[in-house]
Design a protein around this motif. Sequence first.
Motif, PDB file in Angstrom:
ATOM      1  N   SER A   1      30.292 -10.918  19.962  1.00 20.20           N
ATOM      2  CA  SER A   1      29.143 -10.139  20.451  1.00 20.20           C
ATOM      3  C   SER A   1      27.910 -11.050  20.542  1.00 20.20           C
ATOM      4  N   ARG A   2      27.881 -12.073  19.693  1.00 22.37           N
ATOM      5  CA  ARG A   2      26.846 -13.110  19.810  1.00 22.37           C
ATOM      6  C   ARG A   2      26.963 -13.823  21.174  1.00 22.37           C
ATOM      7  N   VAL A   3      28.198 -14.082  21.583  1.00 21.76           N
ATOM      8  CA  VAL A   3      28.433 -14.728  22.880  1.00 21.76           C
ATOM      9  C   VAL A   3      27.860 -13.880  24.022  1.00 21.76           C
ATOM     10  N   ILE A   4      28.113 -12.577  23.958  1.00 16.36           N
ATOM     11  CA  ILE A   4      27.646 -11.688  25.032  1.00 16.36           C
ATOM     12  C   ILE A   4      26.112 -11.736  25.100  1.00 16.36           C
ATOM     13  N   MET A   5      25.476 -11.766  23.917  1.00 21.18           N
ATOM     14  CA  MET A   5      24.015 -11.927  23.872  1.00 21.18           C
ATOM     15  C   MET A   5      23.594 -13.262  24.472  1.00 21.18           C
ATOM     16  N   ASP A   6      24.314 -14.329  24.085  1.00 18.42           N
ATOM     17  CA  ASP A   6      23.958 -15.668  24.568  1.00 18.42           C
ATOM     18  C   ASP A   6      24.069 -15.742  26.093  1.00 18.42           C
ATOM     19  N   LEU A   7      25.102 -15.116  26.648  1.00 23.92           N
ATOM     20  CA  LEU A   7      25.271 -15.138  28.099  1.00 23.92           C
ATOM     21  C   LEU A   7      24.089 -14.456  28.793  1.00 23.92           C
TER      22      LEU A   7
END
Lengths: 323, 323
Positions: free
Chosen positions: B140-146
């Motif tokens: 979910s951190r990745v989705i934020m980063d994207l």
Amino acid sequence: MTSTTSLFSPVEADLCLLAENLKELVGARHHMLRIAAEHLFGAGGKRIRPAIVLLLSRAASPERQISDKHFRLAEIAEMIHTASLVHDDVVDESAMRRGVPTVHSSFGNRIAILAGDFLFAQSSWHLANLDNLTVVKLLSRVIMDLAEGEIQQGTTRFNADLAIEAYLQKSYYKTASLIANSCKSVGVLSGVGEALTEKFYGYGRDLGLAFQIVDDILDFTGSADVLGKPAGSDLKSGHLTAPALYALKEVPYLRTLVEREFAQPGDFEEAISLIHSSRGIERARSLAAQHVRQAVSYLSELPASESKQALEDISDYVLRRLN
Amino acid sequence: MTSTTSLFSPVEADLCLLAENLKELVGARHHMLRIAAEHLFGAGGKRIRPAIVLLLSRAASPERQISDKHFRLAEIAEMIHTASLVHDDVVDESAMRRGVPTVHSSFGNRIAILAGDFLFAQSSWHLANLDNLTVVKLLSRVIMDLAEGEIQQGTTRFNADLAIEAYLQKSYYKTASLIANSCKSVGVLSGVGEALTEKFYGYGRDLGLAFQIVDDILDFTGSADVLGKPAGSDLKSGHLTAPALYALKEVPYLRTLVEREFAQPGDFEEAISLIHSSRGIERARSLAAQHVRQAVSYLSELPASESKQALEDISDYVLRRLN
């Protein structure tokens, strides 16, 4: 007519803080997103979803303060709702919502998609950080349901054979799932036990369905002024809702008009008039009333409190919007 | 030149199954989404992200089969990547990707937004059902980063003062975070211990950064044929990448051209030629090489296996794309 604000008085300060948090969260990084956030979380929003989460959190344990996790849950529910609303408006090419131009019509598709993605991303991040896998599953199910509802909405346009059950299923995906699973998550976070948690879910589901049915009735009975968009917009786009589906059972000619997608001059106006002269609106209203009664019944085990009263009043308020 | 397919041979059958699953998942509900899914997960895709996840899963325990959870993780990584790519193409108004028209230019914004939302929704649902809160948080951190990367991409356009560090940070958000956190999740799911899990993260991060830098070099050195889009597209849109940022340090006049956003006739062509005659591309290449070396060093503790070899070869392959 009771305003939503007075209904929410037990959690008014919390809702105000929540709107400020969300504006800050979305707007901090990007000038255009800040304007979009002001637009989305500014004075116009009804904040019904976070209000229900906060009221149910209080009603579940009237003596205690709302915990941080409950507060985050309310924020997450509003973020998911807003994200899906922003993207839906792009997908449905809606120019207005609640009398205000939509994000994509004010700021363009680019900002609307970014703002929606950013809100989905934030919600999934905050969700993971509630540190509760059950709640993560409930809310990620909601995100799936919203996407599924939007897809079904697209595939069932102008389908005069749509069953009322399929309409309710779509309404569940589009509206009730978020409220139902947010209420269920309150039960999980508050540790009220499985039976009461299921009742919280039931309250949210039936309230959400009633909400959607009433919205769909208002599309026929409301003035463009109150709706903030032209009356009959849903029907015109081919979205057949409860009043139209009930009317279709009574008035065979309506099917002809729907199936040719109101292609001939006067078709749409005639369809509206046929629906108004049928029992469609009345039957939709009693369907909504039935879901409201069902919703309120799920609250019976909760101890009396100002918040419980507010949750019952919200249910009544749903129907009163029709008067 | 090694093809990606032969690099991935230890997991080729798995990748084929994965592509079929994803096509089925996205396409099952909606005719237009089926066509979009065919387009997205069909023969053209390089499937580098799921390949890395599957190879690392095998390399971490060469004697065992890839578990269901590892396989799901590979699918989730590809879903997140594809969702963000579909939305980015709408936001950036890109007509072509890898020589193929983008989803929004083939099927319209409506289907592109729906397909992206549906993929994000599916990924968050499958993610929750991995039943591992640590992995939920990482992805979910990745989705934020994207989302953050896409926003930064918008706000830093034509900014000639962009530091190389800020460029790398943006590249982390846009490209490396997904690979890094997917690799880290392999470590978590395989239970390899914290130290090795961090090395997996490091491998993904440095490989992802190298990948992005090489892509950015190819935007200057590749032919429109190979790129599947006009050369210099990034620069033209104001996205300043490693070759341009290094060139800006050498050639003061380039700043003038960038800051007036190539407004005068011949500005853009002159900028391209200044970058080519500077040491920008050479320096970008050695930055990529440095990240590749770093990435490979993180694998040193893994026992020798066909999959470990493939992971090392992928790193080399990244640089060989420049030859």
